[in-house]
Design a protein around this motif. Structure first.
Motif, short mmCIF file in Angstrom:
data_model
loop_
_atom_site.label_atom_id
_atom_site.label_comp_id
_atom_site.label_asym_id
_atom_site.label_seq_id
_atom_site.Cartn_x
_atom_site.Cartn_y
_atom_site.Cartn_z
N GLY A 227 61.58 46.79 -18.65
CA GLY A 227 61.96 46.02 -19.84
C GLY A 227 63.09 45.04 -19.61
N GLN A 228 63.69 45.11 -18.44
CA GLN A 228 64.80 44.21 -18.09
C GLN A 228 64.38 43.30 -16.93
N PHE A 229 64.60 41.99 -17.10
CA PHE A 229 64.14 41.05 -16.09
C PHE A 229 65.24 40.06 -15.67
N ASP A 230 66.49 40.38 -15.98
CA ASP A 230 67.59 39.46 -15.68
C ASP A 230 67.73 39.21 -14.19
N ALA A 231 67.59 40.25 -13.38
CA ALA A 231 67.74 40.08 -11.93
C ALA A 231 66.66 39.17 -11.36
N GLN A 232 65.42 39.36 -11.84
CA GLN A 232 64.32 38.53 -11.35
C GLN A 232 64.51 37.07 -11.76
N VAL A 233 64.94 36.86 -12.99
CA VAL A 233 65.17 35.50 -13.48
C VAL A 233 66.29 34.83 -12.68
N GLN A 234 67.34 35.58 -12.38
CA GLN A 234 68.45 35.03 -11.61
C GLN A 234 67.99 34.63 -10.21
N LEU A 258 64.27 33.93 -21.14
CA LEU A 258 65.33 34.13 -20.15
C LEU A 258 65.35 32.98 -19.14
N LEU A 259 64.18 32.56 -18.72
CA LEU A 259 64.11 31.45 -17.76
C LEU A 259 64.60 30.15 -18.39
N VAL A 260 64.19 29.90 -19.62
CA VAL A 260 64.62 28.67 -20.31
C VAL A 260 66.14 28.68 -20.50
N ASN A 261 66.69 29.82 -20.89
CA ASN A 261 68.13 29.93 -21.07
C ASN A 261 68.89 29.77 -19.76
#
Length: 422
Positions: A227-234, A258-261
């Motif tokens: 449910g968390q994807f911050d690391a992948q987006v980073q 997340l990607l757009v942000n």
């Protein structure tokens, strides 16, 4: 239409990782039924046949948006076979596949095996099918998927009991990789689901894109159920790609914002069949300009109308997405025709006729409906069914050898429209 043709010698064990299934799945009974002296000359069956089939399609889970069109395709196929009154009646038992996280299939599959079905239509997700396919093979039950695209199934040791109307991702990956390059992108990131579907499609896209001179500058994966994807987006954003390929299921609704942000332009997103949904307000950022691919031809208006009529007759809302509806419908028709040609409802007997009724044997009279094809079989001939998903034409591995890939683009309302077919 892209013509996707392969010729391979048999199904090998080589390197396939088989996932163990719980003991309750392995205890299911064989998909038997009646046998009415199958004949090589396709003589009419000695008695009317009742073909029991079940569905293992996503009513819940991360691919639930594909459930309605797939179930509508099955329902329409069953309705039209039964209304044709050609000596075969289908007894349908629907069931939920869920996904690899909620594992609804662990309840559905043994229930259907115990009910004595000859075939199960599903699952949609390749990773889910892998979790019960061996159990069905042991039980003598056909597994017929309208949406599995993992290349792994081509050489799965399945006793010829696995079939699919969706093409392998070798085709979708080739079209998508070339599309990204044709759009002028040189450096891409790939964010993908770590399962049979995601890793297989990612490998093909990467190979094809790099063969055009492009570079994959970043890759990141996640597991189904995360449910968390911050690391992948980073990871992806840090490489500053000029386009991002997103091989996900409905996790896309969380990942896209997340990607757009993080500064990525959604117009440079490329989606796949697992997330190419009419998102509308379900995604909180604009997807205008984003593109994606999904197997399947342009559907005739009449067919879409019949699908909606069958689906809404049970009180369901009208379909807004028709992904894999044609493939699901054709799965029903092909199973019924193979059963009629075999004069049997035994899984192995039906499987032995599936390539023939699809035209894969190279012989047969062209036909485009169950009733038309059934008449050919009942007259002692060989039917060659061309369906709404395409000519099908199974090879010896149960894969369709002809298929088309649709290219779609999102508008300002986050709804997509078809812009090309390959």
């Amino acid at each position: 239409m892209s013509v996707f043709t392969r010729s391979r010698a048999g199904k090998a064990l080589g390197g396939i990782a088989v996932v163990a299934v719980s003991a309750v799945l392995l205890a299911g009974c064989a998909g038997g039924g009646t046998t009415a002296e199958p004949s090589e000359t396709n003589a009419p069956p000695a008695e009317d046949l009742t073909l029991k089939i079940g569905t293992v399609l996503p009513q819940t889970g991360s691919l639930a948006f594909l459930g309605p069109p797939e179930e509508a395709g099955v329902l329409l196929g069953v309705t039209e076979v039964n209304e044709a009154a050609k000596g075969l009646t289908i007894d349908l038992t629907p069931g939920d596949s869920g996904d690899a996280d909620n594992k609804a299939f662990e309840t559905t599959v043994p229930k259907l095996q115990n009910a004595g079905v000859s075939a199960m239509i599903g699952a949609a997700a390749s990773g889910v099918t892998k979790l019960f396919l061996d159990s069905n093979v042991s039980a003598g039950v056909i597994t017929f998927s309208p949406a599995n695209t993992s290349p792994d199934f081509t050489e799965w040791p399945d006793d010829d009991l696995y079939w699919r109307t969706a093409p392998s991702d070798l085709l979708q990956g080739e079209v998508l990789g070339n599309l990204v390059a044709e759009d002028g992108h040189k450096n891409i990131g790939i964010l993908y689901q770590n399962d049979a579907y995601g890793t297989g499609l990612r490998a093909v896209v990467k190979e094809v894109f790099e063969s055009t001179g492009g570079t994959v500058v970043a890759e990141a994966s996640y597991n189904d159920g995360d449910g968390q994807f911050d690391a992948q987006v980073q990871t992806i954003s840090a490489a500053n790609p000029d386009a991002i390929v997103l091989i996900t299921f409905d996790q896309f609704a969380t990942i896209a914002p997340l990607l757009v942000n993080a500064g990525q332009d959604a117009a440079n997103f490329y989606l796949v069949d697992g997330n190419l949904k009419q998102w509308g307000a379900d995604v909180s950022v604009s997807l205008e300009g984003a593109k994606g691919t999904t197997p399947g031809p342009v559907l005739e208006d009449d067919f879409q109308g019949r699908l909606n009529d069958a689906w809404t007759a049970d009180g369901n809302e009208e379909l807004t997405d028709f992904s894999y509806a044609a493939e699901s419908y054709d799965a029903v028709i092909l199973l019924a025709l193979a059963s009629l040609a075999a004069g049997s409802t035994d899984g192995a007997d039906i499987a032995a006729k599936l390539q023939e009724v699809s035209g894969g044997s190279g012989e047969g009279e062209k036909c485009s409906s169950f009733a038309e094809c059934a008449d050919i079989i009942l007259d002692g001939g060989t039917a060659d069914y061309d369906g709404y998903s395409g000519p099908v034409t199974f090879d010896e591995n149960g894969d369709p050898t002809e298929a088309s890939i649709g290219i779609f683009q999102y508008k300002a309302d986050n709804m997509h429209e078809r812009i090309d077919t390959r």
